[in-house]
Design an enzyme around this catalytic site. Structure first.
Site, PDB file in Angstrom:
ATOM      1  N   CYS A  72       0.830  -1.212   0.000  1.00 20.39           N
ATOM      2  CA  CYS A  72       0.000   0.000   0.000  1.00 20.39           C
ATOM      3  C   CYS A  72       0.864   1.261   0.000  1.00 20.39           C
ATOM      4  O   CYS A  72       1.665   1.485   0.910  1.00 20.39           O
ATOM      5  CB  CYS A  72      -0.922  -0.023   1.216  1.00 20.39           C
ATOM      6  SG  CYS A  72      -1.760   1.536   1.563  1.00 20.39           S
ATOM      7  N   GLY A  73       0.688   2.103  -1.013  1.00 22.46           N
ATOM      8  CA  GLY A  73       1.455   3.347  -1.103  1.00 22.46           C
ATOM      9  C   GLY A  73       1.150   4.315   0.022  1.00 22.46           C
ATOM     10  O   GLY A  73       2.052   4.988   0.540  1.00 22.46           O
TER      11      GLY A  73
ATOM     12  N   CYS B 226       0.271   3.531   3.004  1.00 22.88           N
ATOM     13  CA  CYS B 226       0.902   2.993   4.216  1.00 22.88           C
ATOM     14  C   CYS B 226       2.380   3.367   4.253  1.00 22.88           C
ATOM     15  O   CYS B 226       2.911   3.731   5.314  1.00 22.88           O
ATOM     16  CB  CYS B 226       0.751   1.466   4.260  1.00 22.88           C
ATOM     17  SG  CYS B 226      -0.963   0.884   4.253  1.00 22.88           S
TER      18      CYS B 226
END
Length: 218
Positions: A79-80, A82
């Site tokens: 996840c970017g 995250c």
């Protein structure tokens, strides 16, 4: 034999022999990438070796039994958002110094744990305060100071006994909250306000240690 192998190799044109090692390397690389993309294949966690506690289903149950205030990030390694949150989350955990706790769950690997807590997107931040069975979503700014301030604001100050007079100091030695022989911790701070550290200690050791502080004005 060696002679037979040499004879067989002589039958294969040189331009066809060269690509073989490259093809094998490409195949090995493809298999490695596939393994990394498979759920649960990669065991390395995003916060390994940091102040952020990586929780598994087993350690999550232990967290629910603790008295401390926690923020838990449900994330996915790919996840970017995250990855963008990670530096601030690490700073918050470092500044907390154990007064409040920051943890994380790889919800891509432990999907059932995320589903059980209503996680529908990443990252999801949930706060587990005094009542661990009633967590709430953190909706504030995702900066280290904002996240830390939110958790510190949940620490109860009423568990620290205020001592202002000699009579109150004498009574403090037998203050309810533990056995008469339970240890007493009485601090003499320079400021009248109760520090987050003292609030955290009083909460964590409630029933085991009676915590108090003498007013700075006395």
């Amino acid at each position: 034999t060696g002679e037979a192998a040499a004879a067989a190799a002589a039958l294969v044109p040189a331009d066809r022999m060269a690509p073989v090692p490259l093809a094998r390397a490409a195949l090995a690389l493809a298999l490695l990438l596939l393994a990394l993309l498979l759920p649960g294949a990669a065991e390395a966690s995003m916060y390994q070796g940091t102040e952020v506690v990586e929780l598994t289903p087993k350690s999550f149950k232990t967290m629910l039994k603790s008295k401390q205030v926690w923020m838990v990030e449900f994330y996915a390694p790919w996840c970017g958002h995250c990855q963008k949150l990670k530096p601030e989350y690490l700073r918050a955990a470092a500044k907390a110094k154990g007064v409040v706790r920051f943890a994380a769950v790889d919800a891509d690997q432990h999907r059932a744990l995320g589903q059980a807590h209503g996680v529908k997107g990443f990252p999801t931040l949930k706060v587990f305060g005094l009542d661990k069975h009633k967590p709430h979503d953190y909706q504030g700014a995702r900066t280290a100071s904002a996240m830390l301030d939110h958790l510190l604001g949940l620490l109860p100050g009423g568990k620290v006994r205020q001592v202002r007079t000699a009579q109150e100091e004498a009574a403090f030695t037998m203050e309810p909250g533990g056995a008469p022989e339970a240890p007493r911790l009485l601090l003499f701070p320079s400021k009248p306000s109760v520090s987050p550290l003292l609030k955290s200690l009083a909460l964590e050791f409630e029933g085991q240690v009676v915590v108090g502080q003498v007013s700075a004005k006395e």
